[in-house]
Design an enzyme around this catalytic site. Structure first.
Site, PDB file in Angstrom:
ATOM      1  N   TRP A   1      -2.765  -2.787  -1.696  1.00  0.00           N
ATOM      2  CA  TRP A   1      -2.445  -4.209  -1.881  1.00  0.00           C
ATOM      3  C   TRP A   1      -3.157  -4.903  -0.740  1.00  0.00           C
ATOM      4  O   TRP A   1      -2.771  -4.772   0.413  1.00  0.00           O
ATOM      5  CB  TRP A   1      -0.936  -4.404  -1.792  1.00  0.00           C
ATOM      6  CG  TRP A   1      -0.446  -5.780  -2.136  1.00  0.00           C
ATOM      7  CD1 TRP A   1      -0.112  -6.241  -3.376  1.00  0.00           C
ATOM      8  CD2 TRP A   1      -0.169  -6.848  -1.219  1.00  0.00           C
ATOM      9  NE1 TRP A   1       0.327  -7.537  -3.277  1.00  0.00           N
ATOM     10  CE2 TRP A   1       0.301  -7.933  -1.977  1.00  0.00           C
ATOM     11  CE3 TRP A   1      -0.295  -6.999   0.163  1.00  0.00           C
ATOM     12  CZ2 TRP A   1       0.659  -9.146  -1.413  1.00  0.00           C
ATOM     13  CZ3 TRP A   1       0.057  -8.208   0.742  1.00  0.00           C
ATOM     14  CH2 TRP A   1       0.531  -9.271  -0.049  1.00  0.00           C
TER      15      TRP A   1
ATOM     16  N   CYS B   1       0.842  -1.165   0.000  1.00  0.00           N
ATOM     17  CA  CYS B   1       0.000   0.000   0.000  1.00  0.00           C
ATOM     18  C   CYS B   1       0.895   1.239   0.000  1.00  0.00           C
ATOM     19  O   CYS B   1       1.948   1.255   0.626  1.00  0.00           O
ATOM     20  CB  CYS B   1      -0.938   0.102   1.206  1.00  0.00           C
ATOM     21  SG  CYS B   1      -2.101  -1.254   1.314  1.00  0.00           S
TER      22      CYS B   1
ATOM     23  N   ARG C   1       3.802  -0.227  -5.000  1.00  0.00           N
ATOM     24  CA  ARG C   1       3.566  -0.727  -3.637  1.00  0.00           C
ATOM     25  C   ARG C   1       2.239  -1.474  -3.517  1.00  0.00           C
ATOM     26  O   ARG C   1       1.951  -2.064  -2.469  1.00  0.00           O
ATOM     27  CB  ARG C   1       3.554   0.445  -2.641  1.00  0.00           C
ATOM     28  CG  ARG C   1       4.838   1.232  -2.615  1.00  0.00           C
ATOM     29  CD  ARG C   1       4.726   2.390  -1.638  1.00  0.00           C
ATOM     30  NE  ARG C   1       4.620   1.909  -0.283  1.00  0.00           N
ATOM     31  CZ  ARG C   1       5.641   1.608   0.489  1.00  0.00           C
ATOM     32  NH1 ARG C   1       6.859   1.721   0.021  1.00  0.00           N
ATOM     33  NH2 ARG C   1       5.467   1.183   1.722  1.00  0.00           N
TER      34      ARG C   1
ATOM     35  N   LYS D   1      12.772 -14.447 -10.998  1.00  0.00           N
ATOM     36  CA  LYS D   1      12.404 -13.397 -11.959  1.00  0.00           C
ATOM     37  C   LYS D   1      11.439 -13.963 -12.991  1.00  0.00           C
ATOM     38  O   LYS D   1      10.428 -13.365 -13.313  1.00  0.00           O
ATOM     39  CB  LYS D   1      13.689 -12.919 -12.634  1.00  0.00           C
ATOM     40  CG  LYS D   1      13.782 -11.500 -12.953  1.00  0.00           C
ATOM     41  CD  LYS D   1      14.193 -10.597 -11.813  1.00  0.00           C
ATOM     42  CE  LYS D   1      13.532 -10.866 -10.496  1.00  0.00           C
ATOM     43  NZ  LYS D   1      13.947 -10.086  -9.404  1.00  0.00           N
TER      44      LYS D   1
ATOM     45  N   GLU E   1      17.787 -16.774  -8.483  1.00  0.00           N
ATOM     46  CA  GLU E   1      17.284 -15.430  -8.803  1.00  0.00           C
ATOM     47  C   GLU E   1      16.616 -15.418 -10.181  1.00  0.00           C
ATOM     48  O   GLU E   1      15.554 -14.815 -10.366  1.00  0.00           O
ATOM     49  CB  GLU E   1      18.451 -14.427  -8.729  1.00  0.00           C
ATOM     50  CG  GLU E   1      18.169 -13.041  -9.261  1.00  0.00           C
ATOM     51  CD  GLU E   1      16.993 -12.334  -8.589  1.00  0.00           C
ATOM     52  OE1 GLU E   1      16.490 -12.800  -7.559  1.00  0.00           O
ATOM     53  OE2 GLU E   1      16.547 -11.308  -9.149  1.00  0.00           O
TER      54      GLU E   1
END
Ligand code: G6P
Length: 604
Positions: free
Chosen positions: A74, A2, A27, A482, A478
């Site tokens: 969110w 948020c 966010r 992704k 990683e």
């Protein structure tokens, strides 16, 4: 998660509130809203969906006011919907509130408020706050006192901003969730993060937990919860507004991948000595004399940066271990004297990482934040901070900050190793020289990458595996993260040697395996590649141009410039960032805002 914003100043606030929300959308992006105050009371617009939907709503049905608050959400409590979108109001509509965080005792508060006749319109934890304010107003408090009375009853983590229809001010507070003021020429701002208002001002005031701020058009005042004045200085941040925009790129992620030469230069700049050592202003020689082991605590991509560093620190004879922050917070390992706990966190606000650092502090460990955000909670919580200086990262999938984290950890590791072992790391000079050349090598990868073609070939397959050893294992994890987060396709990373102990059962001709070679143990990796090929799995090797072993074995290769083996996997990761990006683009995914995810996760 948020994002909250506020503006109070000359002229209408609604346009800049929407603009600041667009900058904060990383966010959270399941609903958004604004409330503005004008002579006729509070006006609210809120919508399920992205900020773009809110923008449409605001332009169809204009609301104006010199002062307002905004929110992008969110969801944690209550599904994404118009009703659950913030701002939330009290029964009378005189008070509007936006909130980031979680109010843990909301159930009990709501029960009491409903018993007293308050009518709730949403399923959110947040809505208790305007009703608590309403109670205090009814009992005779002025709006500021009512705001204080409400927050005194809250448990949990929150950044809150409130407006009241009779007052030309924004009231705000934070406990456990970030909040920063932006001090402009003809308006003042407030937001969860600096990029929100960079196009209006670079002058910021970081609030601390327990601060209560009152923001007016030309002034601000900060007090503690009891109303006692506290001094919070104005700092100037050196991020530019363009850094927070997409520029010529279709997506922030692609822009940020391409920014890596620049961000790496910023990370390294001024931190390497002419005589082959490191110069970290914050950490002169001897800083880590009392350290005998390092714990990295982190989440997501930052966790993988920790694993990368762990593999190097081991080679340098420094005892290092990487922990998932959420596990460390709830099931900490033995934290003995001499342990340095390094929280790796791009945002500096990840609740799990802050929780782990708090556990470390309570156990008496020395703590260090490795972060991108000056003034972040992690930077302020820890004994020390080392800033990666990568510039703002907006794409939810972290890219440039991973490279900068690893580069900063190479520098920090050299300092720690010299203090702990009394001598430079093996091969220090060659590694640090190679670090200087790394930005140029990333440029070469970006200019020549065939990743788009590879992505086209494999984007639609059932499953995508990534394997490697040591630092290349960290990059395999990683790369898989992704790939899965932005393509929504299945992807897993494995230690190359572990494939044959189980996951190999899943390999078929529709399971492309991306084998990452950092130049070490090439023959072993080659054997692992053959194990895959025997099961008809296609193999893409990601290796230095000079690595004949993998180039000859793999079905195709994405090459990177030859450099020090400790740094090769950073270059390989850039190739794999591009593979993930192009695959997601082929699949038409919302790359910068993948479903269900948020960039900064401020709940546990
Ligand atoms: C979220 C993001 C990830 C990120 C992780 C840790 O889950 O979606 O991309 O790696 O948080 O974030 P931090 O800011 O602590 O590095």
């Amino acid at each position: 998660m948020c994002g909250i914003t506020a503006r109070v100043g000359v002229g209408d606030s609604s346009e800049s509130l929407v603009a600041t929300l667009e900058n904060l959308e990383y966010r959270g992006y399941d609903s958004a809203g604004i409330a503005v105050k004008n002579g006729t009371g509070l006006k609210i617009q809120k919508r399920e969906g992205k900020v773009a939907q809110l923008r449409d709503a605001v332009s169809e049905n204009r609301i104006e006011g010199e002062l307002g608050i905004g929110h992008t959400r969110w969801s944690t409590h209550g599904a994404p919907s118009d009703a659950n979108a913030h701002p939330h109001v009290d029964c009378t509509g005189r008070v509007a509130i936006v909130h980031n965080g979680i109010i843990e005792n909301h159930d009990a508060l709501r029960r009491d408020l409903e018993a007293d006749g308050h009518e709730f319109r949403s399923d959110t934890d947040t809505e208790v706050v305007p009703h608590l304010v309403e109670d205090a107003l009814d009992a005779g408090a002025d709006p500021e006192a009512a705001f204080r009375a409400a927050i005194a009853q809250l448990e949990g983590s929150y950044a809150l901003a409130m407006i009241h229809e009779d007052v030309d001010a924004v009231f705000a507070t934070r406990t456990g969730s970030p909040l920063v003021l932006g001090i402009g020429a003809d308006a003042n701002y407030l937001a969860s993060d600096v990029p929100a208002f960079l196009e209006y001002t670079n002058d910021v005031v970081y609030l601390e937990d327990g601060d209560v701020a009152v923001l007016t058009a030309d002034d601000f005042r900060v007090t503690d919860l009891d109303g006692v004045d506290v001094t919070r200085g104005v700092e100037t941040v050196d991020w530019a507004a363009e850094d927070a925009g997409k520029g010529e790129y279709d997506h922030f992620m692609l822009k940020e991948i391409h920014e890596q030469p620049k961000s790496l230069r910023q990370t390294i700049q001024g931190r390497l000595d002419d005589d082959g050592g490191v110069r970290l202003e914050e950490f002169p020689q001897g800083t880590f004399d009392a350290v005998n082991r390092v714990h990295f605590v982190a989440c997501g991509t930052s966790y993988h940066a920790g694993l990368y560093a762990e593999s190097l620190f081991g080679d340098w004879n420094v005892d290092a271990q990487t922990f998932l922050a959420s596990e460390y917070a709830t099931h900490p390992p033995a934290i003995r004297d001499g342990t340095l706990v390094v929280g790796i966190t791009q945002s500096g606000e990840t609740a799990d990482t802050l929780g782990a650092l708090e556990v470390a502090e309570d156990a008496g460990a020395r703590t260090l934040a490795l972060t991108n955000v000056v003034g972040s909670s992690a930077a302020r919580l820890c004994d020390d901070a080392l800033f990666i200086r990568a510039g703002p990262e907006i794409g939810v999938a972290a890219t440039k900050t991973f490279s900068s984290q690893v580069a900063a950890l190479v520098l920090l590791g050299e300092r720690i190793a010299r203090d702990v072992t009394g001598s430079p790391t093996p091969d220090a000079e060659a590694r640090l020289d190679a670090l200087m050349d790394l930005p140029e090598h990333v440029d070469t990868v970006l200019a020549n990458s065939q990743a788009a073609e590879v992505a086209d070939r494999y984007a639609h397959e059932d499953s995508h595996f990534f394997i490697g050893r040591g630092s290349a294992f960290a990059v395999a994890l990683e790369a898989a993260l992704k790939f899965k987060e932005i393509t929504y396709e299945h992807a897993e990373g494995f230690a190359a040697g572990e494939l044959k102990h189980g996951p190999l059962a899943l390999v078929t001709e529709t399971t492309p395996v991306f084998a990452v070679c950092n130049g070490n143990n090439e023959a072993k990796l080659e054997s692992n590649v053959r194990e895959v090929q025997t099961r008809d799995g296609p193999v893409v090797g990601i290796c230095p141009r000079t690595s004949d072993a993998l180039a000859d074995t793999a079905d195709e290769t994405l090459t990177v410039p030859a450099t020090h083996p400790d740094l090769v996997a950073i270059l390989a990761n850039v190739q794999l960032q591009l593979v993930a990006y192009h695959a997601a683009n082929d699949l038409d995914r919302p790359i910068d805002k993948p479903r269900n995810l948020a960039k900064s996760v401020t709940v546990e």
